[in-house]
Design an enzyme around this catalytic site. Structure first.
Site, PDB file in Angstrom:
ATOM      1  CG  ASP A   1      44.194  36.049  37.794  1.00 56.88           C
ATOM      2  OD1 ASP A   1      43.992  35.488  38.882  1.00 56.88           O
ATOM      3  OD2 ASP A   1      44.228  37.287  37.656  1.00 56.88           O
TER       4      ASP A   1
ATOM      5  CB  ALA B   1      37.204  38.136  39.214  1.00 53.43           C
ATOM      6  CB  ALA B   2      36.614  32.209  38.486  1.00 51.94           C
ATOM      7  N   GLY B   3      34.607  33.364  40.592  1.00 47.16           N
ATOM      8  CA  GLY B   3      33.361  33.251  41.349  1.00 47.16           C
ATOM      9  C   GLY B   3      32.489  34.481  41.203  1.00 47.16           C
ATOM     10  CG  ASP B   4      33.798  38.145  42.630  1.00 46.90           C
ATOM     11  OD1 ASP B   4      33.140  37.608  43.542  1.00 46.90           O
ATOM     12  OD2 ASP B   4      34.889  38.717  42.828  1.00 46.90           O
TER      13      ASP B   4
END
Length: 304
Positions: free
Chosen positions: A245, A248-251
């Site tokens: 998933d 939220a990787a960028g966050d």
């Protein structure tokens, strides 16, 4: 006295459905697991930075509803300073509807709600006191972002802009920024350059430099990031992991980056640290729930 990092941005509740493939227009797909998680780009970044040990001050706006109250309790549980999280008298808390496919890719639709009611009047002057670095995104009103960037510049606070969701930005947003962190789509919208090679990455970064940005990081998903600064220019690879998933990787990347920069790491060091945090996050479902703690970051890569 240790300085805080200031994050001004959105808070949402994410409603997530896992499915084999994304539905086409008019198609109904029977999905699998349903999850309801705290999210919102600002809140995700605040939690990511806090879990890695930063002293986080968060400015946001929620609704007078169960989602807003749960979000506030969650921030407090993470040790985040919530004195500047206010409540809208008219709008509900933000909600995001997220579909995640079997490859870990996602599609997201956001009902912004109270996030779009966050105004400069909601951010008192003492929110900027004893702040070492600030981070903003674009899930709150653009005029509030511009005002906050100006305020940070006046107070000589190094500021990072994560220009997401994608929108065109004039020099009023860019001039004087310490760092901007767009992804490939956002980079093309802001600069007009489709980033398909190192040459086009350099061209996009040069455009941003000419607009007054001091340093540029273009995030490239599983390929890592492109960093352009005085001390280092080039691609930094992200660790190879099995993604489930990417919500939220960028966050997580931005929150970890802020923490590392506030600790005095160089942009190259901070970028490598943030890439590792983001890599862990994509191995887990959810937004804030996927953000790693410092001890997990150390143990996950102990073989390196």
């Amino acid at each position: 006295m240790r300085q805080s990092v200031l994050i001004i941005g959105s808070s949402n509740t994410d409603m997530v459905v896992k499915t084999e493939h994304f539905p086409k227009p008019g198609e109904t797909v029977l999905g699998g697991t349903f999850l309801m998680n705290p999210g919102g780009k600002g809140a995700n970044q605040a939690v990511a930075a806090a879990r890695l040990g930063a002293d986080v001050r968060f400015v946001a706006k929620t609704g007078n509803d169960i989602f807003g109250k749960q979000a506030l309790e969650g921030f407090k549980d993470e040790g985040i300073d919530t004195r500047f999280v206010s409540e809208s008298a008219t709008l509900a808390s933000g909600v995001a509807l997220i579909t995640v496919n079997a490859q870990g890719q996602n599609e997201i639709v956001v009902a912004s709600g109270a996030n779009m009611d966050l105004q400069p009047v909601d951010i008192p002057d003492n929110a900027f006191e004893n702040v070492g670095m600030a981070l903003l995104q674009l899930e709150i009103p653009a005029e509030t972002v511009r005002w906050a960037l100006t305020k940070c510049a006046e107070k000589q606070i190094r500021t990072v802009l994560n220009p997401a969701p994608a929108m065109q930005l004039d020099s009023g947003f860019l001039n004087g920024l310490y760092l901007i962190t767009p992804n490939e789509t956002e980079t093309e919208l802001i600069t007009g350059v489709a980033v398909e090679s190192e040459e086009t990455l350099r061209k996009a970064a040069q455009y941003l430099f000419e607009q007054g940005v001091q340093n540029v990081i273009i995030t490239l998903g599983s390929k890592g990031i492109y960093l352009a600064s005085d001390s280092f220019t080039g691609i930094i690879a992200t660790p190879v992991v099995e993604a489930v998933d990417s919500t939220a990787a960028g966050d997580v990347f931005n929150g970890a980056l802020l923490k590392a920069l506030a600790d005095g790491q160089s942009l190259e060091q901070a970028s490598r640290f943030a890439c590792r945090a983001a890599a862990i996050s994509v191995t887990r479902m959810g937004a804030q729930s996927s953000a790693p703690y410092q001890h997990e970051l150390e143990s996950f890569f102990k073989h390196d």
